[in-house]
Design an enzyme around this catalytic site. Structure first.
Site, mmCIF file in Angstrom:
data_model
loop_
_atom_site.group_PDB
_atom_site.id
_atom_site.type_symbol
_atom_site.label_atom_id
_atom_site.label_comp_id
_atom_site.label_asym_id
_atom_site.label_seq_id
_atom_site.Cartn_x
_atom_site.Cartn_y
_atom_site.Cartn_z
ATOM 1 N N GLY A 61 -4.836 -51.705 13.415
ATOM 2 C CA GLY A 61 -5.872 -52.247 14.286
ATOM 3 C C GLY A 61 -5.739 -51.691 15.683
ATOM 4 O O GLY A 61 -5.282 -50.563 15.872
ATOM 5 N N CYS A 62 -6.112 -52.469 16.664
ATOM 6 C CA CYS A 62 -6.053 -52.037 18.055
ATOM 7 C C CYS A 62 -4.639 -51.581 18.405
ATOM 8 O O CYS A 62 -3.678 -52.326 18.226
ATOM 9 C CB CYS A 62 -6.475 -53.188 18.975
ATOM 10 S SG CYS A 62 -6.316 -52.807 20.719
ATOM 11 N N PHE A 63 -4.512 -50.356 18.902
ATOM 12 C CA PHE A 63 -3.174 -49.834 19.165
ATOM 13 C C PHE A 63 -2.440 -50.571 20.277
ATOM 14 O O PHE A 63 -1.218 -50.507 20.373
ATOM 15 C CB PHE A 63 -3.159 -48.333 19.413
ATOM 16 C CG PHE A 63 -4.225 -47.753 20.305
ATOM 17 C CD1 PHE A 63 -4.733 -48.410 21.409
ATOM 18 C CD2 PHE A 63 -4.718 -46.479 20.026
ATOM 19 C CE1 PHE A 63 -5.702 -47.845 22.221
ATOM 20 C CE2 PHE A 63 -5.685 -45.901 20.836
ATOM 21 C CZ PHE A 63 -6.171 -46.584 21.936
ATOM 22 N N TRP A 64 -3.133 -51.300 21.121
ATOM 23 C CA TRP A 64 -2.455 -52.051 22.180
ATOM 24 C C TRP A 64 -1.470 -53.060 21.594
ATOM 25 O O TRP A 64 -0.336 -53.170 22.048
ATOM 26 C CB TRP A 64 -3.449 -52.796 23.056
ATOM 27 C CG TRP A 64 -4.429 -51.957 23.806
ATOM 28 C CD1 TRP A 64 -4.334 -50.627 24.126
ATOM 29 C CD2 TRP A 64 -5.676 -52.397 24.349
ATOM 30 N NE1 TRP A 64 -5.430 -50.228 24.831
ATOM 31 C CE2 TRP A 64 -6.270 -51.290 24.978
ATOM 32 C CE3 TRP A 64 -6.326 -53.624 24.346
ATOM 33 C CZ2 TRP A 64 -7.505 -51.382 25.613
ATOM 34 C CZ3 TRP A 64 -7.555 -53.717 24.988
ATOM 35 C CH2 TRP A 64 -8.136 -52.599 25.610
ATOM 36 N N GLY A 65 -1.914 -53.816 20.597
ATOM 37 C CA GLY A 65 -1.051 -54.829 19.992
ATOM 38 C C GLY A 65 0.066 -54.204 19.174
ATOM 39 O O GLY A 65 1.205 -54.678 19.182
#
Length: 194
Positions: free
Chosen positions: A44-48
């Protein structure tokens, strides 16, 4: 007086953000161990994803980027269209004397919803799919082992295994996002499974 206080507060926040960013970049450049290895995870979102791997024992860097697509050096906006074939991916640099690929695969599965088929949390689209990019048969075998364990536990695993072919680092503003922001991920939570 109130305007001066607001101005000084803004300056302090900017200095803090700059010093944290400097520290992160210096750490990445100077702390590469002798037995360094790299692996690639999309959840998913690479930030997390980056957030959880940066905190793991034995990991010396986690870099947000794009993998698996057909366009060289894609931008975030291009990847968001879903037309480049890339997934938001994190390149994890780890010290093989302090942790193992198997430990990182377990962390990967324990920090996102690997059963979601069309994205991750509220982030919907092909760029947010769950995947492990393996670089050799050993990595593929470890990933398959954990997918099979999860299936035996009754999970409908959506994670795919893909042969690693490329990784392009994302723009600077995506790197160390939650550390810079001083918050925690909105769709990546730790859930002990193994």
């Amino acid at each position: 007086m109130k305007k001066l206080l607001i101005f000084l507060t803004a300056i302090i926040i900017l200095l803090f953000a700059y010093s944290n960013n400097y520290y992160i970049k210096e750490k990445k450049m100077n702390d590469i161990p002798k037995n360094a290895k790299y692996c690639y995870f999309a959840s998913g979102c690479f930030w997390g994803t980056e957030y959880w791997f940066e905190q793991a024992d034995g990991v010396f860097e986690a870099v947000s980027g794009y993998s698996g697509g057909h366009k060289a050096n894609p931008t975030y906006m291009e990847v968001c269209t879903g037309l480049t074939g890339h997934l938001e991916t994190v390149k994890v640099g780890y010290d093989a004397d302090k942790t193992t690929y198997e430990d990182l695969v377990r962390l990967f599965f324990e920090t996102h919803n690997f059963t979601q088929k069309n994205g991750q949390g509220p982030d919907i689209g092909s760029q947010y799919l769950s995947a492990i990019f393996y670089q050799n048969e050993e990595e593929k075998s470890v990933a398959e082992k954990y997918i099979n364990i999860l299936k035996e536990k009754g999970y409908d695993v959506a994670t795919t295994l893909r042969e690693y072919k490329n990784f392009y680092e994302a723009e600077d503003y995506h790197q160390d996002y939650y550390f810079k922001k001083g918050s925690i991920p909105y769709c990546h939570f730790y859930n002990k499974i193994f």
